[in-house]
Design a protein around this motif. Structure first.
Motif, short mmCIF file in Angstrom:
data_model
loop_
_atom_site.label_atom_id
_atom_site.label_comp_id
_atom_site.label_asym_id
_atom_site.label_seq_id
_atom_site.Cartn_x
_atom_site.Cartn_y
_atom_site.Cartn_z
N THR A 189 0.84 -1.21 0.00
CA THR A 189 0.00 0.00 0.00
C THR A 189 0.87 1.25 0.00
O THR A 189 0.65 2.18 -0.78
N MET A 190 1.89 1.26 0.87
CA MET A 190 2.75 2.43 0.93
C MET A 190 3.54 2.60 -0.37
O MET A 190 3.71 3.71 -0.87
N ARG A 191 4.01 1.49 -0.93
CA ARG A 191 4.77 1.57 -2.18
C ARG A 191 3.91 2.18 -3.29
O ARG A 191 4.37 3.04 -4.05
N ALA A 192 2.67 1.75 -3.38
CA ALA A 192 1.78 2.28 -4.41
C ALA A 192 1.52 3.77 -4.19
O ALA A 192 1.48 4.56 -5.15
N GLU A 193 1.37 4.17 -2.93
CA GLU A 193 1.15 5.58 -2.63
C GLU A 193 2.36 6.42 -3.02
O GLU A 193 2.23 7.48 -3.65
N VAL A 194 3.54 5.95 -2.62
CA VAL A 194 4.76 6.72 -2.90
C VAL A 194 5.02 6.80 -4.40
O VAL A 194 5.35 7.87 -4.93
N GLU A 195 4.85 5.68 -5.09
CA GLU A 195 5.05 5.70 -6.54
C GLU A 195 4.02 6.57 -7.24
O GLU A 195 4.27 7.10 -8.33
N GLY A 196 2.86 6.75 -6.59
CA GLY A 196 1.82 7.62 -7.14
C GLY A 196 2.02 9.08 -6.81
O GLY A 196 1.22 9.93 -7.20
N GLY A 197 3.09 9.38 -6.06
CA GLY A 197 3.41 10.77 -5.77
C GLY A 197 2.88 11.32 -4.46
O GLY A 197 3.04 12.51 -4.17
N SER A 198 2.27 10.46 -3.63
CA SER A 198 1.76 10.94 -2.35
C SER A 198 2.78 10.66 -1.25
O SER A 198 3.82 10.05 -1.48
N LEU A 199 2.45 11.09 -0.03
CA LEU A 199 3.37 10.91 1.09
C LEU A 199 3.41 9.48 1.61
O LEU A 199 4.36 9.10 2.29
N GLY A 200 2.40 8.70 1.33
CA GLY A 200 2.39 7.32 1.82
C GLY A 200 1.92 7.18 3.26
O GLY A 200 2.27 6.21 3.94
N GLU A 201 1.12 8.14 3.72
CA GLU A 201 0.74 8.13 5.14
C GLU A 201 -0.13 6.95 5.52
O GLU A 201 0.02 6.39 6.61
N GLU A 202 -1.05 6.55 4.66
CA GLU A 202 -1.93 5.44 5.01
C GLU A 202 -1.15 4.14 5.06
O GLU A 202 -1.31 3.33 5.98
N GLY A 203 -0.27 3.92 4.09
CA GLY A 203 0.56 2.73 4.12
C GLY A 203 1.47 2.70 5.32
O GLY A 203 1.70 1.65 5.93
N ASP A 204 2.00 3.86 5.69
CA ASP A 204 2.84 3.98 6.89
C ASP A 204 2.04 3.59 8.13
O ASP A 204 2.50 2.81 8.97
N ARG A 205 0.83 4.14 8.24
CA ARG A 205 -0.02 3.82 9.40
C ARG A 205 -0.32 2.32 9.45
O ARG A 205 -0.22 1.69 10.52
#
Length: 237
Positions: free
Chosen positions: A134-150
Motif C-alpha cells: 500500500t505504501m509503495r503504491a502511494e509513494v510511486e503515485g506521488g503521495s506521502l504514503g501516510e496510510e501505508g505507513d499507518r
C-alpha cells in the motif's frame, strides 16, 4: 468574574509573524503559484521596513510548513499554490510536544519490533507485506504514503501480540499520526521511509529480533530529523 480575573497577560505578536501574514497576502495578490519565486530577502526587507533577520525567520516558518523551498543561491520558491500557513502558536505547540512523542515511539516500537520478530504468524506477515505494498503504491503515485505507513506500524504492533503495548499505542495514536505527517513531509522522506520499513519487515520475516530492533531504531531516528525541531520560534529582530 472578579476584576483581577479579567486581567490577563498581554501577548506580543512576534515581528516575523506579521511578516508571514504579509507574505501570504502578497503571494495571493500577485497570483503566485507553485514554482514561483518570492522577492529577495533584501527586497522584502526594504519594502516591509523590517530587518533581514525577521524576513529570514518568516521564511523559515514557511519552510518548516513545507510551503516554500529555499534554494541556496537561487532564492525562495513556493511549493504550494498558496502560503496558507498555520498560526505560529500552533506550530510552537507541535514543536514542544514532538520530542516526547518521538521518545515514546522509540520506547514502544523498538520493543514491538522485537516481539513481532519472535511471535509473528503467517497472517501477521501477510498484513505487514500488504501494508508495504500500500505504501509503495502511494509513494510511486506521488503521495506521502501516510496510510501505508499507518498500516505498516499497526501490522507490526499486531504481530507483537502484546495487548498492553497495543493499548499504549492506541492511547497516543493521534500524536503518532502527527509525527508521521511531520516526517513524511520532509524532502525525499517517503521513499526513504518505505526502504526502512522494508528492512524492518525483512527482519521480522527472518525472525531476527536484534535486527528488527536495530532497523526500527534507525527508522525512528530518521523520523526525528525534521525541520521543525531545528526551528527556534523565539528568534526575532
Amino acid at each position: 468574574m472578579s476584576t483581577s480575573d479579567s486581567l490577563r497577560p498581554v501577548t506580543r505578536s512576534r515581528l516575523y509573524e506579521q511578516v508571514v501574514a504579509q507574505l501570504r497576502e502578497y503571494a495571493e495578490a500577485a497570483g503566485l503559484k507553485r514554482g514561483d519565486r518570492l522577492p529577495s530577502e533584501r527586497d522584502l526587507a526594504e519594502r516591509l521596513g523590517v530587518s533581514r533577520a525577521s524576513i529570514k525567520q518568516a521564511i523559515v516558518v514557511l519552510e518548516v510548513q513545507q510551503l516554500v523551498e529555499i534554494r541556496h543561491g537561487g532564492g525562495t520558491f513556493l511549493r504550494q499554490d498558496r502560503l496558507s500557513a498555520e498560526p505560529v502558536a500552533v506550530l510552537v505547540e507541535r514543536r514542544r510536544r514532538l520530542p516526547d512523542v518521538l521518545d515514546a515511539r522509540e520506547a514502544l516500537e523498538t520493543k514491538l519490533a522485537e516481539l513481532a520478530a519472535r511471535r509473528r504468524t503467517e497472517d501477521d506477515l501477510a498484513a505487514i507485506d500488504a501494508a508495504l505494498e500500500t505504501m509503495r503504491a502511494e509513494v510511486e503515485g506521488g503521495s506521502l504514503g501516510e496510510e501505508g505507513d499507518r498500516l505498516f506500524h499497526a501490522a507490526v504492533t499486531a504481530a507483537a501480540h502484546s495487548e498492553l503495548l497495543a493499548e499504549f499505542m492506541r492511547e497516543i495514536a493521534e500524536q503518532i499520526a502527527e509525527s508521521r505527517h511531520e516526517s513524511l513531509q520532509q524532502p525525499d522522506r517517503p521513499a526513504q521511509s518505505l526502504a526502512q520499513h522494508t528492512r524492518i519487515a525483512e527482519s521480522i520475516h527472518a525472525q531476527d529480533p536484534e535486527a528488527a530492533v536495530a532497523a526500527m531504531r534507525d527508522h525512528l531516528e530518521m523520523v526525528r530529523r525534521v525541520r521543525l525541531l531545528n526551528w527556534k520560534p523565539d528568534a526575532d529582530s
